[in-house]
Design an enzyme around this catalytic site. Structure first.
Site, PDB file in Angstrom:
ATOM      1  N   ARG A 161       0.865  -1.173   0.000  1.00 33.30           N
ATOM      2  CA  ARG A 161       0.000   0.000   0.000  1.00 33.30           C
ATOM      3  C   ARG A 161       0.900   1.220   0.000  1.00 33.30           C
ATOM      4  O   ARG A 161       2.095   1.115   0.225  1.00 33.30           O
ATOM      5  CB  ARG A 161      -0.856   0.021   1.278  1.00 33.30           C
ATOM      6  CG  ARG A 161      -1.708  -1.195   1.448  1.00 33.30           C
ATOM      7  CD  ARG A 161      -2.671  -1.043   2.616  1.00 33.30           C
ATOM      8  NE  ARG A 161      -2.023  -1.228   3.903  1.00 33.30           N
ATOM      9  CZ  ARG A 161      -2.686  -1.358   5.051  1.00 33.30           C
ATOM     10  NH1 ARG A 161      -4.008  -1.300   5.069  1.00 33.30           N
ATOM     11  NH2 ARG A 161      -2.048  -1.534   6.186  1.00 33.30           N
TER      12      ARG A 161
ATOM     13  N   CYS B  90       4.168   8.087  -5.430  1.00 35.86           N
ATOM     14  CA  CYS B  90       4.872   9.364  -5.416  1.00 35.86           C
ATOM     15  C   CYS B  90       3.810  10.460  -5.360  1.00 35.86           C
ATOM     16  O   CYS B  90       2.831  10.412  -6.104  1.00 35.86           O
ATOM     17  CB  CYS B  90       5.697   9.466  -6.692  1.00 35.86           C
ATOM     18  SG  CYS B  90       6.133  11.142  -7.124  1.00 35.86           S
TER      19      CYS B  90
ATOM     20  N   ASN C  46      -6.118   6.480   3.640  1.00 36.82           N
ATOM     21  CA  ASN C  46      -6.037   5.636   4.824  1.00 36.82           C
ATOM     22  C   ASN C  46      -4.683   5.830   5.492  1.00 36.82           C
ATOM     23  O   ASN C  46      -3.648   5.665   4.845  1.00 36.82           O
ATOM     24  CB  ASN C  46      -6.199   4.161   4.439  1.00 36.82           C
ATOM     25  CG  ASN C  46      -6.320   3.255   5.649  1.00 36.82           C
ATOM     26  OD1 ASN C  46      -7.356   3.232   6.309  1.00 36.82           O
ATOM     27  ND2 ASN C  46      -5.262   2.535   5.964  1.00 36.82           N
ATOM     28  N   GLU C  47      -4.692   6.229   6.751  1.00 32.89           N
ATOM     29  CA  GLU C  47      -3.440   6.410   7.506  1.00 32.89           C
ATOM     30  C   GLU C  47      -2.357   7.063   6.648  1.00 32.89           C
ATOM     31  O   GLU C  47      -1.286   6.492   6.428  1.00 32.89           O
ATOM     32  CB  GLU C  47      -2.957   5.069   8.070  1.00 32.89           C
ATOM     33  CG  GLU C  47      -3.901   4.492   9.119  1.00 32.89           C
ATOM     34  CD  GLU C  47      -3.364   3.248   9.804  1.00 32.89           C
ATOM     35  OE1 GLU C  47      -2.463   2.603   9.250  1.00 32.89           O
ATOM     36  OE2 GLU C  47      -3.848   2.930  10.909  1.00 32.89           O
TER      37      GLU C  47
ATOM     38  N   CYS D 139       9.712  10.100  -1.446  1.00 35.55           N
ATOM     39  CA  CYS D 139      10.057   9.677  -2.802  1.00 35.55           C
ATOM     40  C   CYS D 139      11.213  10.544  -3.303  1.00 35.55           C
ATOM     41  O   CYS D 139      11.238  11.744  -3.059  1.00 35.55           O
ATOM     42  CB  CYS D 139       8.832   9.828  -3.702  1.00 35.55           C
ATOM     43  SG  CYS D 139       9.192   9.524  -5.442  1.00 35.55           S
TER      44      CYS D 139
ATOM     45  N   CYS E  10      12.277  10.770  -6.568  1.00 37.11           N
ATOM     46  CA  CYS E  10      12.263  10.819  -8.036  1.00 37.11           C
ATOM     47  C   CYS E  10      12.561  12.238  -8.529  1.00 37.11           C
ATOM     48  O   CYS E  10      12.661  13.178  -7.746  1.00 37.11           O
ATOM     49  CB  CYS E  10      10.916  10.332  -8.565  1.00 37.11           C
ATOM     50  SG  CYS E  10       9.606  11.560  -8.407  1.00 37.11           S
TER      51      CYS E  10
ATOM     52  N   CYS F  80       9.809  14.864  -7.703  1.00 32.96           N
ATOM     53  CA  CYS F  80       9.857  15.234  -6.285  1.00 32.96           C
ATOM     54  C   CYS F  80      11.026  16.188  -6.038  1.00 32.96           C
ATOM     55  O   CYS F  80      10.910  17.154  -5.290  1.00 32.96           O
ATOM     56  CB  CYS F  80       9.961  13.994  -5.396  1.00 32.96           C
ATOM     57  SG  CYS F  80       8.372  13.145  -5.227  1.00 32.96           S
TER      58      CYS F  80
ATOM     59  N   GLU G 152     -10.752   2.589  13.642  1.00 36.05           N
ATOM     60  CA  GLU G 152     -10.372   1.180  13.694  1.00 36.05           C
ATOM     61  C   GLU G 152     -10.086   0.860  15.156  1.00 36.05           C
ATOM     62  O   GLU G 152      -9.135   1.386  15.728  1.00 36.05           O
ATOM     63  CB  GLU G 152      -9.127   0.909  12.841  1.00 36.05           C
ATOM     64  CG  GLU G 152      -9.345   1.174  11.370  1.00 36.05           C
ATOM     65  CD  GLU G 152      -8.112   0.873  10.515  1.00 36.05           C
ATOM     66  OE1 GLU G 152      -7.197   0.160  10.993  1.00 36.05           O
ATOM     67  OE2 GLU G 152      -8.058   1.365   9.379  1.00 36.05           O
TER      68      GLU G 152
ATOM     69  N   TRP H 182       0.923  -9.493  11.149  1.00 33.21           N
ATOM     70  CA  TRP H 182       1.148  -9.679   9.713  1.00 33.21           C
ATOM     71  C   TRP H 182       2.083 -10.864   9.499  1.00 33.21           C
ATOM     72  O   TRP H 182       2.395 -11.223   8.363  1.00 33.21           O
ATOM     73  CB  TRP H 182       1.769  -8.418   9.098  1.00 33.21           C
ATOM     74  CG  TRP H 182       0.792  -7.340   8.792  1.00 33.21           C
ATOM     75  CD1 TRP H 182      -0.457  -7.190   9.324  1.00 33.21           C
ATOM     76  CD2 TRP H 182       0.963  -6.262   7.859  1.00 33.21           C
ATOM     77  NE1 TRP H 182      -1.063  -6.082   8.783  1.00 33.21           N
ATOM     78  CE2 TRP H 182      -0.215  -5.495   7.888  1.00 33.21           C
ATOM     79  CE3 TRP H 182       1.997  -5.866   7.012  1.00 33.21           C
ATOM     80  CZ2 TRP H 182      -0.383  -4.348   7.093  1.00 33.21           C
ATOM     81  CZ3 TRP H 182       1.830  -4.734   6.228  1.00 33.21           C
ATOM     82  CH2 TRP H 182       0.647  -3.987   6.271  1.00 33.21           C
TER      83      TRP H 182
HETATM   84  C1  GLA Z   1      -4.020  -0.186   9.906  1.00 32.89           C
HETATM   85  C2  GLA Z   1      -4.810  -0.026   8.624  1.00 32.89           C
HETATM   86  C3  GLA Z   1      -5.758  -1.152   8.366  1.00 32.89           C
HETATM   87  C4  GLA Z   1      -5.113  -2.457   8.716  1.00 32.89           C
HETATM   88  C5  GLA Z   1      -4.693  -2.448  10.160  1.00 32.89           C
HETATM   89  C6  GLA Z   1      -4.150  -3.781  10.623  1.00 32.89           C
HETATM   90  O1  GLA Z   1      -4.512   0.465  10.972  1.00 32.89           O
HETATM   91  O2  GLA Z   1      -5.500   1.191   8.543  1.00 32.89           O
HETATM   92  O3  GLA Z   1      -6.110  -1.140   7.003  1.00 32.89           O
HETATM   93  O4  GLA Z   1      -4.029  -2.658   7.883  1.00 32.89           O
HETATM   94  O5  GLA Z   1      -3.714  -1.475  10.308  1.00 32.89           O
HETATM   95  O6  GLA Z   1      -2.937  -4.109  10.058  1.00 32.89           O
HETATM   96 ZN    ZN Z   2       8.342  11.271  -6.498  1.00 33.66          ZN
END
Ligand code: GLA
Ligand code: ZN
Length: 658
Positions: A103, A107, A141-142, A148, A150, A153, A294, A302
């Site tokens: 994920r 860039c 997300n997070e 980067c 490149c 950048c 979350e 993992w």
């Molecule tokens: C993070 C992410 C989720 C998931 C959890 C658990 O908080 O936002 O998508 O990956 O970790 O690994």
């Molecule tokens: Zn870049």
């Protein structure tokens, strides 16, 4: 109150969706977060959008009264995007492009990636702005990088520096490029700092620049969402202290409400200080209550498995967050996925999809939360203590730790945990936040200290505030050049001390006995770092018991104006040292907790709307009996309190104070 789960309908056959929705409803859930990793399912090829499956899922959920938060799905770029526009993948500091497959590979200056991210956001917003089930958006997300290296950048970095410094002469001065003959004569010569030993000033600006790239990226989505979905709120799921790529206070500015992802059983703490501290940071970002986007619903991992939340612990984790100002609870994840990297990251349901122990605990917790909800409305924490978290200092330490393993969040926790044990609630603010309303400011390791911040801290003390600051404070200018004044610089008069010399101490081999004076009795151990403080005007509270440091202090206190300034020049090995120090600081400010908690018990106060709700959380795996204010109603049980109360293991009480 919104309560629910992170749900991935795309992972399961359609004939299962109905069952899931019914089970959610039965659990008391009324919200899900959807789609934050579904870009390729929503846009299977460039410019062709498919919303039918998501519409269907939203309909199935909607029939059970469940509302939806949609994630803009840009945290994972589709494989077609990476293939068609390979420059959308970030380049590592080795010069190699990241291989697609995780994920956040992107860039942030790549035009194709930015346009396509804006376009999927626009397509989703256009499609869902009128959907009565959709209530809000989570950006990406997070959000957390990556850096980067490149060519685009680098070009943007040079532009950013030009806008910041105006002239090369100013930049050369700000970075001190006379050192090692690193003087720049054209903007095009400026490199991206790929190595940790590059110029520290460049490294600090590089981190600021990258944070700005992340924030710009989010902003491009926010602009679209605001224009197309004016009735929806916009949030983001922060990691609290869990990432250093983005300044969280800056990232929060564009949002309506902050949210965070809380995984406290990960590190297996007995007492969940870290989860409390993270919550206080996230609440402080918008200066208002927040969402849990979350929430731990099972053991994670993992690779190897973390431990499973024990019976009762799911409720304990959830109520702790509510106690710190969470107004919504979304568990991660609904059902444990059978595929991919998170096969071990357990949700409310297991792989088998059967409602079991964790489902029952979430259900019971949801019931408690719905019961509390009407009284929680318009209440929040109103701390009289703030700890200053400075992202610049954290970044600057990343290239020059100063002492072994130094981390600003760990420095914060030395004091934070002591306040927690004392039953005192705190905000976690940024240096530029106003200090009005606080009686105590703790400013740990303000390594990068602009003059304006130093003056503000002095004004705070002069006007009657109590300040506690410590080692490495005031060492660097805003561009990470060492200040030329004797430490602690502009804080000298206020603290009544000077520091001409200091040292890092190497682990267990080099420590000093730390001897408290009569005003601060006790013997402790000084580790990792020592300021050789010349006490001057200040009162000495602790000294190093070492032949060469007899005339120096380790901990001082100084009356200044109407207030008091404390300075600690070392790190004590013993938590008891910090308990004693925080007690002294609280006494100086004449501040007392509503209730002094016994060990392992956490106290917070949510107040407002002429209500005071005292949260008591037991973090221990044994029952605890403690004194409480008698004659009030305990809201979870509905019973009237006597002079003492017994909390089960992981138990909680919410007392409505009269
Ligand atoms: C993070 C992410 C989720 C998931 C959890 C658990 O908080 O936002 O998508 O990956 O970790 O690994
Ligand atoms: Zn870049």
């Amino acid at each position: 109150m919104y309560i629910g789960a992170d749900y991935y309908p795309e992972h399961w056959p359609r004939n299962r969706w109905e069952t899931d929705a019914r089970l959610m409803k039965k659990a008391g859930f009324n919200v899900v977060r959807l789609a934050e990793f579904s870009w390729v399912m929503l846009e299977p090829e460039e410019g062709r959008f498919e919303f039918d499956w998501l519409d269907d899922a939203i309909n199935v959920l909607g029939r059970q009264g469940i509302s939806v938060i949609l994630g803009t799905p840009t945290a994972v770029m589709p494989a077609w995007l990476a293939r068609k526009y390979p420059n959308a993948l970030a380049v590592q500091n080795t010069g190699q492009r990241i291989v697609w497959g995780l994920r956040k590979n992107n860039c942030f200056t790549n035009g194709a990636y930015r346009l396509l991210s804006e376009r999927i956001t626009r397509a989703m917003a256009g499609h869902y702005h009128n959907n009565p089930r959709v209530i809000g958006w989570q950006t990406d997300n997070e959000i957390n990088g990556p850096h980067c290296y490149c060519d685009t950048c680098r070009a943007e970095w040079q532009d950013w520096l030009r806008a910041r410094y105006g002239s090369l002469q100013t930049l050369n001065q700000a970075w001190g490029t006379h050192f090692w003959g690193h003087f720049y004569q054209t903007w095009g010569e400026i490199q991206t700092p790929t190595h940790e030993h590059h110029n520290p000033s460049a490294c600090l600006d590089w981190r600021r620049f990258n944070s700005w790239l992340n924030i710009r990226f989010q902003h491009e989505q926010v602009v679209v969402l605001r224009s197309l979905c004016p009735r929806h709120f916009i949030t983001h799921n922060f990691m609290a202290f869990g990432t250093t790529q983005t300044n969280p206070h800056d990232l929060a500015m564009d949002l309506d409400v902050a949210a965070w992802d809380n995984y406290p059983v990960w590190a297996d703490p007995e007492i969940k200080y870290g989860a409390a501290c993270g919550a206080d940071l996230v609440r402080s970002l918008k200066k208002k209550n927040f969402w849990i986007m979350e929430q731990t619903a099972g053991g994670g991992g993992w690779d190897v498995l973390n431990r499973n939340p024990r019976p009762g612990e799911i409720r304990n984790i959830a109520l702790q967050q509510v106690a710190h100002g969470a107004d919504a609870m979304v568990w991660f994840r609904w059902r444990t996925c059978t595929a991919g990297r998170e096969q071990y990251w357990h949700g409310i349901l297991g792989h088998d999809g059967k409602p079991g122990r964790r489902y029952r605990e979430c259900t019971a917790t949801a019931r408690d939360l719905h019961k509390l909800a009407p009284l929680l409305a318009n209440t929040t924490l109103k701390p009289k203590v703030a700890i200053v978290y400075d992202q610049d200092s954290r970044w600057a330490f990343e290239t020059q730790r100063s002492y072994k393993n130094n981390e600003v969040p760990a420095a914060i926790r030395r004091y934070y945990d002591a306040f927690f044990r004392a039953g005192i609630n705190v905000d976690i603010i940024r240096p530029s936040d106003p200090l009005t309303g606080y009686k105590i400011i703790v400013a740990p390791e303000l390594f990068v200290l602009p003059d304006a911040t130093a003056s503000k801290l002095c004004d705070f003390v002069r006007a009657g505030g109590v300040l506690l600051t410590d080692l490495r404070t005031g060492v660097m200018t805003e561009t990470c050049l060492a200040h030329t004044h004797t430490l602690p610089g502009l804080l000298t008069d206020m603290l009544g001390i000077t520091i001409e010399e200091y040292e890092g101490l190497n682990g267990d081999k080099q420590t000093y006995p730390l001897a408290g004076t009569d005003a601060f009795p006790g013997t402790f151990t000084s580790t990792l770092y020592a300021d050789w403080i010349k006490p001057g005007q200040a009162e000495v509270l602790a000294r190093y018991d070492a032949w060469h440091l007899k005339s120096h202090a380790a901990l001082t206190r100084h009356r200044h104006g109407k207030g008091t300034g404390y300075y600690l020049g070392t790190i004590a090995a013993e938590p008891a040292f910090y308990d004693a120090l925080i007690k002294a600081v609280l006494d100086s400010a004449k501040l007392k907790p509503v209730l002094a908690p016994p060990p392992g018990i956490e106290i917070t106060l949510r107040e407002g709307a002429s209500r005071k709700l005292l949260f008591i959380i037991n973090h221990l795996e044994q029952a605890v009996t403690m004194k409480v204010p008698a004659g009030n109603v305990e809201l979870l049980s509905g019973r009237r309190t006597g002079p003492s109360l017994t909390l089960d293991r992981y138990g909680a009480a919410v007392i409505r104070l009269k």
